[in-house]
Design a protein around this motif. Sequence first.
Motif, PDB file in Angstrom:
ATOM      1  N   SER A 265       0.797  -1.220  -0.014  1.00 41.31           N
ATOM      2  CA  SER A 265      -0.226   0.069   0.043  1.00 41.31           C
ATOM      3  C   SER A 265       0.885   1.440  -0.007  1.00 41.31           C
ATOM      4  N   ASP A 266       0.572   2.074  -1.158  1.00 37.97           N
ATOM      5  CA  ASP A 266       1.452   3.391  -0.987  1.00 37.97           C
ATOM      6  C   ASP A 266       0.911   4.391   0.078  1.00 37.97           C
ATOM      7  N   GLU A 267      -0.259   4.122   0.627  1.00 39.55           N
ATOM      8  CA  GLU A 267      -0.782   5.006   1.907  1.00 39.55           C
ATOM      9  C   GLU A 267      -0.014   4.595   3.106  1.00 39.55           C
ATOM     10  N   VAL A 268       0.209   3.424   3.305  1.00 39.84           N
ATOM     11  CA  VAL A 268       1.136   2.825   4.415  1.00 39.84           C
ATOM     12  C   VAL A 268       2.354   3.469   4.358  1.00 39.84           C
ATOM     13  N   PHE A 269       2.966   3.235   3.054  1.00 33.99           N
ATOM     14  CA  PHE A 269       4.425   3.796   2.702  1.00 33.99           C
ATOM     15  C   PHE A 269       4.484   5.220   2.863  1.00 33.99           C
ATOM     16  N   LYS A 270       3.502   6.093   2.413  1.00 32.91           N
ATOM     17  CA  LYS A 270       3.837   7.547   2.324  1.00 32.91           C
ATOM     18  C   LYS A 270       3.169   8.034   3.532  1.00 32.91           C
ATOM     19  N   ARG A 271       2.067   7.963   4.167  1.00 29.96           N
ATOM     20  CA  ARG A 271       1.424   8.349   5.368  1.00 29.96           C
ATOM     21  C   ARG A 271       1.273   7.667   6.522  1.00 29.96           C
ATOM     22  N   ASN A 272       1.812   6.264   6.526  1.00 31.05           N
ATOM     23  CA  ASN A 272       1.952   5.684   7.716  1.00 31.05           C
ATOM     24  C   ASN A 272       0.419   5.311   8.189  1.00 31.05           C
ATOM     25  N   VAL A 273      -0.523   5.125   7.026  1.00 29.49           N
ATOM     26  CA  VAL A 273      -2.138   5.073   7.700  1.00 29.49           C
ATOM     27  C   VAL A 273      -2.613   3.671   6.980  1.00 29.49           C
ATOM     28  N   LEU A 274      -3.625   2.973   7.546  1.00 24.40           N
ATOM     29  CA  LEU A 274      -4.369   2.037   6.890  1.00 24.40           C
ATOM     30  C   LEU A 274      -5.419   2.721   6.199  1.00 24.40           C
ATOM     31  N   ILE A 275      -6.015   2.280   5.264  1.00 22.03           N
ATOM     32  CA  ILE A 275      -6.949   2.848   4.416  1.00 22.03           C
ATOM     33  C   ILE A 275      -8.209   1.835   4.123  1.00 22.03           C
ATOM     34  N   TYR A 276      -9.326   2.574   4.703  1.00 24.82           N
ATOM     35  CA  TYR A 276     -10.672   1.438   4.368  1.00 24.82           C
ATOM     36  C   TYR A 276     -11.809   2.300   3.895  1.00 24.82           C
ATOM     37  N   GLY A 277     -12.409   1.741   3.030  1.00 31.89           N
ATOM     38  CA  GLY A 277     -13.776   2.529   2.496  1.00 31.89           C
ATOM     39  C   GLY A 277     -14.670   1.595   1.946  1.00 31.89           C
ATOM     40  N   VAL A 278     -15.657   2.382   1.637  1.00 31.26           N
ATOM     41  CA  VAL A 278     -16.767   1.560   0.507  1.00 31.26           C
ATOM     42  C   VAL A 278     -17.016   2.268  -0.806  1.00 31.26           C
TER      43      VAL A 278
END
Length: 302
Positions: A265-278
Amino acid sequence: MILNRENLSALSRTLKALVFEAKEGYTPLWPKLALEVQSNGRANYYAWMENMPTMSLWEGERQVQNLTAETFAITNADWEATFAVSRTDAEDDQMDLIRITALQYARRWAEHDDLLIADLLRKGFQQKGYDGRPFFGSHTVGKRTFQNASNAPLTREAFRQALSQMRQLTDARGYPLGFFLQKPIYLVVGPGLESTAYEIVGVPTLPLGGANPDYGKAEILVSPWLVEEYETYWFLVDGSQAIRPFVLQRRSRPEWVAKDDPENSDEVFKRNVLIYGVYERKAAGYLFWQLAYGSTGTGTGA
């Protein structure tokens, strides 16, 4: 929590269950105002009824009563809602904080269908319905012209006049439609007009005493989106018919999406966050103006 695939998968399943259950626990307003239909393509096409079907004496062959040939389309749109969970919160097992974030997200997602219908109400004085006229405005039916809009502030007299206008609607043949004669009829207002609406239809006695002749003539629906520049807006909707003035069409069931793999995940790499959604496909649109009356409330009288 160790952020391996097994634990992350379990976290995603937990959050998905929490979000979907919270959404199902929300009681929406829109089913009272809009018709829900399933969509199987990019858009749905609707035909309008210039003349409502009626019973006739059977002499010779049946008299087939069709919809008009004119149709209008409501195109589905892509919708998403996404939230982030701090990687450190997940690693440190801050599940209470994560749960609160997910529940607040679920609430906003649950409210979205109500917001779509509220937008139709708010914008209906400019946006056009099937006849090419503003949904709340002047409409030509046969040789007659009807109004389902005004700028009258919400008063007892304005409420009565609106109800009377909508009860006099006919089809192109002059046949009475019979709308706004049976319950439920909904009086839709914002928080600022709730007490005014309650005085008109919500209490059995008048402020100065005596029976309230308008008591129970409409059920009050308070929309949280009728605020600020829309705080004076009010609407009447006939909810007794099989059809509705608005439609909420669904193209697909909501899909849960997770981007939480630290390795990919780029989001984990760049922002250190786990992303969830619908993600879902749906649309809301105008159907029959004959079942709704609207006022901006900006005038000086009924």
